[in-house]
Scaffold this motif. Sequence first.
Motif, short mmCIF file in Angstrom:
data_model
loop_
_atom_site.label_atom_id
_atom_site.label_comp_id
_atom_site.label_asym_id
_atom_site.label_seq_id
_atom_site.Cartn_x
_atom_site.Cartn_y
_atom_site.Cartn_z
N SER A 1 0.87 -1.08 0.10
CA SER A 1 -0.03 0.12 -0.12
C SER A 1 0.85 1.30 0.00
O SER A 1 1.55 1.63 0.94
CB SER A 1 -0.98 0.02 1.25
N PHE A 2 1.02 1.83 -1.26
CA PHE A 2 1.91 3.03 -1.46
C PHE A 2 3.16 2.96 -0.76
O PHE A 2 3.70 3.87 -0.26
CB PHE A 2 1.13 4.19 -0.63
N GLY A 3 4.04 1.67 -1.06
CA GLY A 3 5.29 1.36 -0.61
C GLY A 3 5.31 0.89 0.76
O GLY A 3 6.61 0.58 1.23
N SER A 4 4.25 0.65 1.48
CA SER A 4 4.15 0.17 2.83
C SER A 4 3.65 -1.51 2.95
O SER A 4 3.01 -1.71 2.04
CB SER A 4 3.65 0.91 3.77
N LYS A 5 4.22 -2.18 3.62
CA LYS A 5 3.78 -3.53 3.55
C LYS A 5 2.61 -3.71 4.62
O LYS A 5 2.70 -3.33 5.75
CB LYS A 5 4.91 -4.40 4.05
N VAL A 6 1.50 -4.16 4.11
CA VAL A 6 0.27 -4.38 5.10
C VAL A 6 0.08 -5.80 5.19
O VAL A 6 -0.05 -6.46 4.22
CB VAL A 6 -0.96 -3.74 4.37
#
Length: 501
Positions: free
Chosen positions: A156-161
Amino acid sequence: MPYFKQYKEEIGSGPFSIDVIYNISNYNETGTFPTGTAAQPGGNVTATLYGTPSVSFRQQWKLPTEFESDPYNITKFNVTGYSDPVDRILYVGEDLSLPLNNNYGGCCFDENGNPVDEPQLDQKRVMDITLEAIGFDAYGKPTWASQNANYYFYDSFGSKVTEPVGPVVRSETFTVTLDEFLPNVLETSPHIDDDITVEFLRSDGLSVICSRDNLVNISMSATYPETIKIKIRGNYTKYLFPYDTWEYYFEKIDPTTREPQVYTPVPGHLKIEVDTEYVRTWDEVQEDENEAIEDPDGTVTQLSATITNTDYLDNLQNSTLSSELPYDPNDFIDAWRIDQDNKNGTGTNGIVLDLSTEIPPEADGILQYKQDPTNDKDVTYTFTTTSVIPALTITPWALGISLTAGSYVSNGGEIYLVEAGGIVGIGPTPPADVGPSGTGFFVDNSGITYRYVPNNIANYSGFGAGTWQTTQFVMNNYLIGAEKYQEIVEQFQTQRRTKFE
């Protein structure tokens, strides 16, 4: 079929360690699951199940050669490429629990047959294979004992969820059975080698072992979250390379009494004549100190040896020289041969492990010893695995039926979880329901809400049950035969010296 756990081997230590990953299975199934809610969907997450290998898993080692930085951790690098795999070298007589760097001299060879040093990275000689029972949550997401907590994630926009696995609502039970060891050694199934053990070790500590003392097709079952580790230990024996040849002799005249020697032939051993000629190449003739003489007919003489070749002038390099011994040894000795076709013992599965034990102690000496010419051999273990997974209760979607939250429906060949239930609307007000579709969330006209459940992963009643194999590369240990030969020769030398004392 359970999840075939990837084999992970750590190279190095501490912050400089690197994980080398081996896929036990070349077969997998992948499913994609929606996350979030119908009102606020998240990204999709993926599960990959490794099932029954379609080809034998060859036990090899490799080194990481390519890396890339982890997009979510700038201090971490992920392996993206490996060197070509190389067989893990196993030797007859060597303890399989030892690492590859146990300093066994001259173990390994390059592609040209030249000896090279063993790897010194502490890899195991034998790779344990672990099978893990699978559990499924209500959304159909599979889980297993070694699965990481952040296994399911999306970007999500470069972040790991990360997406957690829900409570397990269906649990697999699988059974694994040892079928066969190839090549067959011991007479009784599964025909394993004499000093090999195969152990099934379940995660609760329960163990079953196949060995020469318990020669049975062992079997074991496990239910999620249990696992079963397959451990092969012990050492390979000369049963894999049994085709040695021993030749011994009796002197026709007793060296002490100077009378004809009387002995009792061993039943099964082959009486042979010692060859009085031997062959040398022309290059070997040229190296001799004595000059070779060419006759007009193309015959070359050298001492008592002759070489004849009608195309001598054109094919000299291909000529061979037949040299005759100055006397016939068969006038002085009786020679006998022992091999697997000419032996006295019955052995195991028709094979006598140590033919040297049949050499008569009263014989006068060893004429010749030849080891099994086979340098190496593939050893294969065959297993069968079955699987039972409780089936989903699925209702075909239809107008007018009542659906409760947590139930499953099928429509258009796909499966959906009912997240908000009700009676499927038949219209006209509100308009009739059309039924769920797509691979995400679906809210129908009546307000019934559905979540897509991937049919190929979530709806298993058993995952890929079948027969599979693992293969190990075993090398002949010629030191065993050489040491035995030296021991027997020394015994005969001592015995002969004693005769003349």
